[in-house]
Design an enzyme around this catalytic site. Structure first.
Site, short mmCIF file in Angstrom:
data_model
loop_
_atom_site.label_atom_id
_atom_site.label_comp_id
_atom_site.label_asym_id
_atom_site.label_seq_id
_atom_site.Cartn_x
_atom_site.Cartn_y
_atom_site.Cartn_z
N ARG A 174 0.79 -1.23 0.00
CA ARG A 174 0.00 0.00 0.00
C ARG A 174 0.83 1.28 0.00
O ARG A 174 0.25 2.37 0.07
CB ARG A 174 -1.01 -0.04 1.15
CG ARG A 174 -2.16 -1.00 0.83
CD ARG A 174 -3.27 -0.99 1.84
NE ARG A 174 -2.85 -1.57 3.09
CZ ARG A 174 -2.78 -2.87 3.35
NH1 ARG A 174 -3.12 -3.74 2.44
NH2 ARG A 174 -2.35 -3.29 4.52
N ASP B 17 -14.18 -11.38 12.81
CA ASP B 17 -13.13 -10.77 11.98
C ASP B 17 -13.34 -9.26 11.87
O ASP B 17 -13.04 -8.65 10.85
CB ASP B 17 -13.08 -11.43 10.59
CG ASP B 17 -11.84 -11.03 9.79
OD1 ASP B 17 -10.88 -10.52 10.39
OD2 ASP B 17 -11.86 -11.21 8.55
N ALA C 235 -2.72 -12.60 10.69
CA ALA C 235 -3.59 -13.15 11.74
C ALA C 235 -4.43 -14.33 11.23
O ALA C 235 -4.75 -15.22 12.00
CB ALA C 235 -4.50 -12.07 12.31
N LYS D 48 -14.56 -2.49 10.61
CA LYS D 48 -15.36 -3.47 9.90
C LYS D 48 -16.71 -3.72 10.57
O LYS D 48 -17.65 -4.14 9.92
CB LYS D 48 -14.57 -4.79 9.78
CG LYS D 48 -13.54 -4.76 8.66
CD LYS D 48 -12.60 -5.96 8.70
CE LYS D 48 -13.21 -7.20 8.13
NZ LYS D 48 -12.21 -8.31 8.06
CA CA Z 1 -8.99 -10.47 8.96
#
Ligand code: CA
Length: 755
Positions: A168, A352, A229, A386
């Site tokens: 990125r 998540d 992760a 998220k």
């Molecule tokens: Ca993730």
């Protein structure tokens, strides 16, 4: 070095001994290697020769970054300023002139995978990154390439990348550039030449750590985290001396035990939030893989922490606990890495729900819920993680000021502003039984950066609407070499297996304008299926965003009306930037689809050539031609050379399960590739003949196909070969297409699907 965790084994042997499933001797060796400088030959000569040139390029320092708004034509750090607004104060391109915007130049670096970079533009030179952590320096006025740098990341490392071999961006400081390479190296480059000056291994190479995020630089310290992760690592971020590469401190986000000794006081404080029977060998996750921001007045560095290495909270930390510092925003002192405050967005996360999403600092007239309703200017931090809530925090103290759903969500009834805690819906818990939850694992907002315009007062968020079925796997135990989330990637992949690599049926995407003061949505543009790309806001009252389907668009910042659109050919996920050279304003973007959705959910309409594109007023350059050999995934027109293998139904079933678990992440569900990776049904007969040399021997590891000998036996490999060959001879027909439309949840045995 303060609070240095990677100390000699003698000093921290007790800590190392409890580390994630590795023998002490092994760890010590790996860490000894990680502390050894690798300096390319004749580094002194390079430094001397570059000193003069380095004095004239990429001369970024604290003073310049602090006053970034006084140089609106530059883009000197990842989010343009330390506050990361991704807002350009330039105004030549505005609502009245945008119709005259045209392509000024295009540069094609020869890539075909995901491109997520935010380029820097400093004193007329653009520094961008691409697949496999390569760096490209081009003349920002003409697009003429100046130099490229390839860190030669070993191809086999691609197996550790959950979400494509992306990068990125770089950081710049005092004539040097800093790159976090996929294989965990922090590499310092001479900005004038692209020659490496030094590099440091920032990760334990025996674990599946990767780096895809851009470093940030504060007070001469390079701050860098990492990812991994989903496979099982212990998260942390570190500070390195920008001049020498010496590591100054490291902040682990999760403890290595509940008993101690603890690496830091912060981990001692976190330990009671974990079960003593936690899944320690998984590393527990909490990676810091993307967002950071810095407030020089408060001298606070903010980072976002990701999800756990085991999603199922009951299997990760039996008996519960908040599991600090997963899914948290941390405010630390850049000098020593000491924690000043933390805010956990999703205590005991099981979906998540990372808090690694883009962080923006702003001063807004925030109407705190005072009786008089009188707005007061608050110094805030904003994040749309998220989990679907838009958070506004006092960035000096971490006090929660607002948390409102920016998208539909079904896991919490709200967030209690007094306690700062979400009020979870019990039916969203899937420790024992399946739960369908919104947002799903893609989140309401993922890594694609949002932008904030202080002029409009709005935050522009690339948003997803998705539903996901989280399924417990009672048999789950963490094992090296796999995606290890326990939400049964095995089950999900096996269930979806057999269908077209369709754009996920349950995902719709948008550009959402959020008013952080009124605490409500201002407007929303429906983007349909695909991936909502990163965003740029400008003082010309415009918001720029690319599309999955090969356009760059400008919207009116106040209303969301589409005011301009141009073809880019290649689809876009990266955020645009704006800069000025020679008195002219440019809008630039890096094009190239990929990332976490690269192997699935998109059928690539073409071979996805990576492109850096720059637009300015009254320019009329033509796009480079698209390659004339578009990839045709699925019903490809390449011949089928797979052998006809006389395999038992039992063997095919076993091959299918092994394929789903080990191969589908890249080669596609049901052996139907998206176009980004080879479609194995059309593999040559030589590939089938050399199957074990490739799958187990690593013959193609330099191309990104690592050996799987650590997790597959020769019998396993043969079962996969038989299954893949079977699929090659039984390509999908209308039944699968229909099943895909039905939501991808129908289960049709592959054997029924002979054409
Ligand atoms: Ca993730």
């Amino acid at each position: 070095m303060k609070r240095l965790f990677l100390a000699p084994a003698g000093a921290s042997g007790a800590v190392l001994a409890v580390l994630v499933g590795l023998a002490l001797a092994h760890v010590s060796v790996a860490y000894a290697a990680s502390e050894t400088d690798f300096i390319p030959g004749a580094v002194a000569d390079v430094i001397a020769a570059s000193a003069a040139r380095a004095a004239t390029v990429a001369r970024v320092n604290d003073a310049r970054l602090r006053a970034a708004d006084s140089e609106p034509g530059q883009w000197m750090t990842h989010g343009r300023t330390w506050a990361e607004e991704r807002y350009s104060p330039l105004t030549s391109i505005n609502s009245s002139t945008v119709a005259r915007l045209g392509l000024a130049w295009a540069y094609e670096p020869g890539t075909h995978r995901g491109m997520e970079a935010t380029p820097l533009v400093i004193d007329g030179v653009m520094y961008a990154t691409g697949e496999w952590s390569r760096v490209y320096a081009v003349d920002a006025r003409t697009g003429k390439p100046l130099w490229t740098y390839d860190p030669y990341v070993p191809g086999a490392k691609g197996r550790d990348a959950c979400c494509d071999v992306v990068n990125r961006g770089v950081a710049a400081w005092e004539g040097k550039l800093y790159l976090g390479a996929l294989d965990g190296r922090l590499i310092c480059l001479d900005a004038a030449t692209g020659k490496p000056l030094w590099e440091k291994q920032t990760t334990d190479t025996s674990r599946p750590y990767t780096i895809t995020g851009a470093p940030r630089i504060v007070k001469g310290k390079v701050i860098i985290g990492n990812g991994g992760a989903e496979f099982g690592v212990r998260g942390y971020f570190s500070a390195y001396n920008a001049a020498t590469g010496e590591m100054l401190w490291r902040f682990y986000t999760v403890p290595a035990s509940t008993q101690g000794p603890f690496d830091t006081p912060e981990l001692a404080a976190a330990a009671p939030t974990w079960s003593k029977d936690s899944a320690w060998d998984s590393g527990l996750g909490g990676t810091v893989w993307d967002s950071m921001a810095y407030d020089p007045e408060l001298d606070l560095l903010y980072v976002g922490v990701g999800n756990a290495s085991v999603y199922n909270r009951e299997q990760r930390s039996p008996g519960g606990g908040d599991n600090l510092y997963l899914s948290s925003i941390l405010a630390v002192r850049p000098d020593d890495g000491h924690l000043v405050w933390h805010y956990q967005t999703t205590p005991g996360d099981q979906w998540d729900y990372t808090a690694t999403q883009h962080i923006i600092l702003a001063d807004i007239p925030f109407a705190k819920r005072a009786p008089d309703g009188k707005p007061e200017l608050r110094h805030v931090l904003m994040q749309a993680p998220k989990n679907g809530f838009f958070y506004v925090l006092d960035r000096a103290t971490g006090e929660l000021l607002a948390a409102d759903p920016y998208i539909d969500e079904t896991w919490a009834t709200g967030v209690d502003l007094k306690t700062g805690r979400p009020i979870e819906r019990p039916e969203a818990t899937w420790s024992k039984t399946e739960a369908r939850v919104t947002p799903g694992i893609s989140g309401g907002h993922n890594w694609h950066p949002m932008a904030y315009s202080p002029k409009s007062g709005l935050v522009y968020i690339p948003t997803f609407e998705s539903v996901y079925s989280y399924k417990p796997d009672a048999e789950f135990h963490w094992a090296p070499g796999y995606i290890n989330t326990s939400e049964s990637w095995r089950g999900v992949a096996a269930e979806l297996e057999g269908f077209e690599p369709f754009v996920s049926q349950n995902v719709s995407t948008h550009l959402t304008a959020w008013d952080p003061v009124r605490r409500e949505q201002a407007w929303r543009v429906e983007l349909g299926q695909g991936i909502p790309a990163g965003v740029l806001a400008t003082a010309g009252d415009l918001v720029f965003q690319g599309t999955t389907w090969g356009k760059l668009r400008a919207y009116d910042a106040a209303s969301g009306a589409l005011v301009w659109e141009a073809d880019t050919g290649t689809g876009i996920i990266a955020p645009p930037i704006s800069y000025e050279v020679g008195g002219e304003q440019y809008i630039a973007v890096v094009a190239g689809l990929g990332g976490s959705a690269g192997g699935h959910f998109i059928k690539f309409p073409n071979s996805n050539p990576g492109r850096i594109l720059a637009f300015k007023l009254d320019a009329h350059e033509a796009l480079p031609p698209m390659p004339d050999t578009p990839i045709k995934p699925g019903m490809g027109d390449k011949p089928v050379e797979a052998p006809v293998i006389d395999a038992s139904a039992e063997m095919l079933t076993r091959g299918r399960a092994l394929y789903a678990y080990n191969c589908s992440r890249c080669h596609g569900l049901g052996v139907q590739a998206s176009g980004l990776y080879p479609d194995l049904r059309h593999a040559s007969k030589d590939v089938y003949a050399s199957w074990n040399a490739i799958v187990l021997g690593g013959a193609f590891s330099s191309r990104g196909m690592a050996s799987f000998a650590d997790v597959l036996s020769p019998d396993d490999a043969e079962a996969i070969r038989a299954y893949v060959a079977d699929r090659a001879h039984h390509q999908p027909g209308w039944i699968e297409w229909f099943a895909g439309l039905a939501g991808g949840r129908l289960r049709i045995p592959a054997r029924w699907l002979a054409n």
